[in-house]
Scaffold this active site. Structure first.
Site, PDB file in Angstrom:
ATOM      1  N   ASP A 124      91.901 100.171 -50.910  1.00  0.00           N
ATOM      2  CA  ASP A 124      91.023  99.308 -52.029  1.00  0.00           C
ATOM      3  C   ASP A 124      90.562  99.871 -53.334  1.00  0.00           C
ATOM      4  O   ASP A 124      91.049 101.122 -53.439  1.00  0.00           O
ATOM      5  CB  ASP A 124      89.756  99.155 -50.947  1.00  0.00           C
ATOM      6  CG  ASP A 124      88.817  98.103 -51.646  1.00  0.00           C
ATOM      7  OD1 ASP A 124      89.333  97.065 -52.235  1.00  0.00           O
ATOM      8  OD2 ASP A 124      87.542  98.455 -51.802  1.00  0.00           O
ATOM      9  N   SER A 125      90.176  99.091 -53.795  1.00  0.00           N
ATOM     10  CA  SER A 125      89.689  99.544 -55.190  1.00  0.00           C
ATOM     11  C   SER A 125      88.470 100.454 -55.364  1.00  0.00           C
ATOM     12  O   SER A 125      88.359 101.388 -56.083  1.00  0.00           O
ATOM     13  CB  SER A 125      89.395  98.200 -56.258  1.00  0.00           C
ATOM     14  OG  SER A 125      88.234  97.755 -55.551  1.00  0.00           O
ATOM     15  N   CYS A 171      86.039  89.262 -50.054  1.00  0.00           N
ATOM     16  CA  CYS A 171      86.086  90.568 -50.831  1.00  0.00           C
ATOM     17  C   CYS A 171      85.587  91.394 -49.682  1.00  0.00           C
ATOM     18  O   CYS A 171      84.650  91.245 -48.952  1.00  0.00           O
ATOM     19  CB  CYS A 171      85.312  90.531 -51.798  1.00  0.00           C
ATOM     20  SG  CYS A 171      85.202  92.084 -52.883  1.00  0.00           S
ATOM     21  N   HIS A 230      84.363  94.321 -50.219  1.00  0.00           N
ATOM     22  CA  HIS A 230      82.918  94.966 -50.549  1.00  0.00           C
ATOM     23  C   HIS A 230      81.846  94.199 -49.927  1.00  0.00           C
ATOM     24  O   HIS A 230      80.927  94.602 -49.536  1.00  0.00           O
ATOM     25  CB  HIS A 230      82.725  95.065 -52.143  1.00  0.00           C
ATOM     26  CG  HIS A 230      83.651  96.364 -52.523  1.00  0.00           C
ATOM     27  ND1 HIS A 230      84.617  96.399 -52.806  1.00  0.00           N
ATOM     28  CD2 HIS A 230      82.733  97.362 -53.232  1.00  0.00           C
ATOM     29  CE1 HIS A 230      85.063  97.249 -53.473  1.00  0.00           C
ATOM     30  NE2 HIS A 230      83.882  97.976 -53.750  1.00  0.00           N
ATOM     31  N   CYS A 269      92.056  95.074 -49.655  1.00  0.00           N
ATOM     32  CA  CYS A 269      91.345  94.560 -50.854  1.00  0.00           C
ATOM     33  C   CYS A 269      92.038  93.097 -50.990  1.00  0.00           C
ATOM     34  O   CYS A 269      93.051  92.781 -51.019  1.00  0.00           O
ATOM     35  CB  CYS A 269      91.646  95.396 -51.845  1.00  0.00           C
ATOM     36  SG  CYS A 269      91.455  94.688 -53.668  1.00  0.00           S
ATOM     37  N   GLU A 285      78.916  99.148 -54.617  1.00  0.00           N
ATOM     38  CA  GLU A 285      79.436 100.543 -55.110  1.00  0.00           C
ATOM     39  C   GLU A 285      77.943 101.407 -55.237  1.00  0.00           C
ATOM     40  O   GLU A 285      78.132 102.508 -54.991  1.00  0.00           O
ATOM     41  CB  GLU A 285      80.099 100.398 -56.317  1.00  0.00           C
ATOM     42  CG  GLU A 285      81.574  99.782 -56.207  1.00  0.00           C
ATOM     43  CD  GLU A 285      82.551 100.722 -55.395  1.00  0.00           C
ATOM     44  OE1 GLU A 285      82.533 102.165 -55.511  1.00  0.00           O
ATOM     45  OE2 GLU A 285      83.417 100.318 -54.719  1.00  0.00           O
TER      46      GLU A 285
HETATM   47  N1  DGL Z   1      87.216  95.143 -52.401  1.00  0.00           N
HETATM   48  C1  DGL Z   1      88.113  94.283 -53.177  1.00  0.00           C
HETATM   49  C2  DGL Z   1      88.388  93.239 -52.980  1.00  0.00           C
HETATM   50  O1  DGL Z   1      88.295  92.834 -51.628  1.00  0.00           O
HETATM   51  C3  DGL Z   1      87.964  94.573 -54.730  1.00  0.00           C
HETATM   52  C4  DGL Z   1      86.674  94.428 -55.306  1.00  0.00           C
HETATM   53  C5  DGL Z   1      86.699  94.865 -56.915  1.00  0.00           C
HETATM   54  O2  DGL Z   1      87.450  95.934 -57.147  1.00  0.00           O
HETATM   55  O3  DGL Z   1      86.473  93.667 -57.652  1.00  0.00           O
HETATM   56  O4  DGL Z   1      88.749  92.145 -53.620  1.00  0.00           O
END
Ligand code: DGL
Length: 266
Positions: free
Chosen positions: A10-11, A184, A186, A73, A152
């Site tokens: 993931d990012s 997402c 996150h 992600c 984050e």
């Molecule tokens: N967790 C990621 C997603 O599911 C990326 C969020 C990001 O880095 O902007 O899209």
């Protein structure tokens, strides 16, 4: 049977919400997780940039001899899955279609909300897949970019998170959605706050169904790890191990130490 590890990336820390479900479903597998802490967020970057970053990460995971990769992600899954699958000769599991399948099971009024990053919503993939899977569905999408830095930062329950959720989600509630896809990885970190705002709307976190999908993929392709004594997941990040370790111990309820790597080399 195959003892190689599964790669997952993931990012940043969002992919941990997927890993947490995968660890429950597949306790005998070994995992190599990469979080791109140096370059998060991905959701506000161009498809070209996100594709370039993803290629580097896949090259890194390939160097660790993984047997499959979970793209934990939604931004990468919705914009780069086809490109990565065409460029690399190994199986990828994405996180978009599991959420679409869950929404089809849950919705009663066929009015579904989707929240995600700007790049995920901009790809139009959820909208297209939901309308294909649920004829007559009404889909309302909303990019919620501020949720990623809040997650984050670990600001998942405070007033700032709550007000941000209220502002983002009100327009979806006005459309009388009965289900909301957290598009997402996150966003499940803010699930309590989102639940408070949307009340009876069913929240769909695709992590569990992504884990089921990986499990059935490994079993139908005879790729399961026969080991009965797997090692702990290994974590790699491109920056700031301390911050990652703090959040990973909260999400996974166990202490891990990530190693830092120079992802630009891959
Ligand atoms: N967790 C990621 C997603 O599911 C990326 C969020 C990001 O880095 O902007 O899209």
């Amino acid at each position: 049977m195959n003892q190689k590890p599964v790669g997952i990336f993931d990012s940043g820390v969002g992919g941990l919400t997927v890993l947490s479900e995968i660890l429950k479903a597949l306790p005998n597998e070994e995992f190599i997780f990469f979080g791109d802490a140096a370059r998060v967020p991905y959701g506000s970057k161009s498809v070209e940039t996100v594709t370039k970053f993803s290629r580097q990460i896949v090259n890194f995971l390939v160097s660790k001899d993984v047997k499959a990769i979970v793209i934990a992600c939604s931004t990468v899954s919705s914009n780069c899955f086809k490109t990565l699958s065409a460029e690399f000769p190994l199986p990828f599991i994405e996180v978009i279609s599991p959420g679409v399948e869950d929404a089809a099971l849950v919705t009663r009024n066929k009015t579904i909300g989707v929240i995600g990053t700007e790049a995920t919503i901009g790809s139009g993939l959820y909208d297209a897949l939901l309308k294909e899977k649920i004829p007559g569905a009404k889909v309302y999408s909303k990019a919620c970019p501020l949720f990623v830095p809040l997650a984050e930062e670990g600001w998942t329950k405070n007033t700032v998170a709550r007000i941000t959720a209220e502002i983002y989600l009100q327009e979806l509630l006005d459309k009388e959605i009965d289900s909301l896809i957290l598009g997402c990885t996150h966003y499940p970190l803010l699930i309590n706050c989102i639940k408070d705002v949307v009340g009876p709307v069913r929240i769909i976190n695709a992590a569990e169904s992504t884990a089921r999908r990986l499990k059935s993929f490994l079993s139908s392709n005879h790729l399961e790890n026969p080991s009965r004594s797997p090692t702990s997941p290994k974590f790699f990040v491109s920056d700031n191990t301390k911050k990652f370790d703090r959040i990973s111990s909260l999400v996974l309820r166990q202490n891990f130490s990530a190693s830092i790597i120079d992802i630009e080399k891959y």
